[in-house]
Design a protein around this motif. Structure first.
Motif, PDB file in Angstrom:
ATOM      1  N   THR A  98       0.725  -1.231  -0.042  1.00  0.00           N
ATOM      2  CA  THR A  98       0.102   0.062   0.124  1.00  0.00           C
ATOM      3  C   THR A  98       0.890   1.086   0.152  1.00  0.00           C
ATOM      4  O   THR A  98       0.589   2.117  -0.806  1.00  0.00           O
ATOM      5  N   PHE A  99       1.829   1.197   0.916  1.00  0.00           N
ATOM      6  CA  PHE A  99       2.448   2.503   1.179  1.00  0.00           C
ATOM      7  C   PHE A  99       3.744   2.734   0.016  1.00  0.00           C
ATOM      8  O   PHE A  99       3.864   3.979  -0.399  1.00  0.00           O
ATOM      9  N   VAL A 100       4.245   1.810  -0.248  1.00  0.00           N
ATOM     10  CA  VAL A 100       5.839   2.185  -1.203  1.00  0.00           C
ATOM     11  C   VAL A 100       5.497   2.590  -2.570  1.00  0.00           C
ATOM     12  O   VAL A 100       5.916   3.586  -2.938  1.00  0.00           O
ATOM     13  N   PRO A 101       4.448   1.922  -3.122  1.00  0.00           N
ATOM     14  CA  PRO A 101       4.012   2.516  -4.431  1.00  0.00           C
ATOM     15  C   PRO A 101       3.458   3.905  -4.423  1.00  0.00           C
ATOM     16  O   PRO A 101       3.651   4.920  -5.358  1.00  0.00           O
ATOM     17  N   LYS A 102       2.562   4.034  -3.454  1.00  0.00           N
ATOM     18  CA  LYS A 102       2.119   5.456  -3.356  1.00  0.00           C
ATOM     19  C   LYS A 102       2.990   6.490  -3.100  1.00  0.00           C
ATOM     20  O   LYS A 102       3.083   7.540  -3.427  1.00  0.00           O
ATOM     21  N   ILE A 103       4.083   6.415  -2.418  1.00  0.00           N
ATOM     22  CA  ILE A 103       4.903   7.333  -1.927  1.00  0.00           C
ATOM     23  C   ILE A 103       5.839   7.587  -2.992  1.00  0.00           C
ATOM     24  O   ILE A 103       6.317   8.549  -3.307  1.00  0.00           O
ATOM     25  N   ALA A 104       6.359   6.564  -3.663  1.00  0.00           N
ATOM     26  CA  ALA A 104       7.191   6.704  -4.994  1.00  0.00           C
ATOM     27  C   ALA A 104       6.460   7.617  -5.854  1.00  0.00           C
ATOM     28  O   ALA A 104       7.021   8.387  -6.611  1.00  0.00           O
ATOM     29  N   ALA A 105       5.142   7.111  -6.193  1.00  0.00           N
ATOM     30  CA  ALA A 105       4.255   7.839  -7.244  1.00  0.00           C
ATOM     31  C   ALA A 105       4.118   9.278  -6.633  1.00  0.00           C
ATOM     32  O   ALA A 105       4.285  10.260  -7.483  1.00  0.00           O
ATOM     33  N   ILE A 106       4.055   9.577  -5.518  1.00  0.00           N
ATOM     34  CA  ILE A 106       3.801  10.954  -4.916  1.00  0.00           C
ATOM     35  C   ILE A 106       5.010  12.100  -5.092  1.00  0.00           C
ATOM     36  O   ILE A 106       4.999  12.999  -5.909  1.00  0.00           O
ATOM     37  N   PHE A 107       6.347  11.214  -4.693  1.00  0.00           N
ATOM     38  CA  PHE A 107       7.566  11.664  -5.189  1.00  0.00           C
ATOM     39  C   PHE A 107       7.705  12.139  -6.557  1.00  0.00           C
ATOM     40  O   PHE A 107       8.213  13.314  -6.865  1.00  0.00           O
TER      41      PHE A 107
END
Length: 89
Positions: free
Chosen positions: A50-59
């Motif tokens: 849940t968190f890793v792809p979302k954080i990467a996409a936000i960056f």
């Protein structure tokens, strides 16, 4: 400075914040929905998924939309500084 002038400045500020943060929020929402759909289909309930792809996409979204965000906030700053310079504030 009248109440109408203060309202206009606050309104412009809120709109600038919403417009500047819009692309990043849209990316985060879209990635979150895709991940949630994937988790619902596969029954994989891993927290890091849940968190890793979302954080990467936000960056990536922040880096890509930084010029747009800067332009939006620079226009608002220019208006406010012009008001200060002209004695309007």
């Amino acid at each position: 400075m009248t109440e109408a002038d203060a309202y206009a400045i606050f309104s412009d500020t809120i709109w600038a914040i919403l417009i500047a943060s819009g692309p990043v929020l849209a990316i985060a929402t879209a990635v979150g929905l895709v991940i949630a759909f994937f988790q619902a289909l596969t029954q994989v309930q891993e927290m890091t998924l849940t968190f890793v792809p979302k954080i990467a996409a936000i960056f990536v979204g922040l880096v890509a939309s930084a010029p747009f965000m800067y332009g939006t906030l620079a226009r608002l700053s220019e208006v406010v500084f012009d008001l200060i310079g002209s004695g309007g504030l």
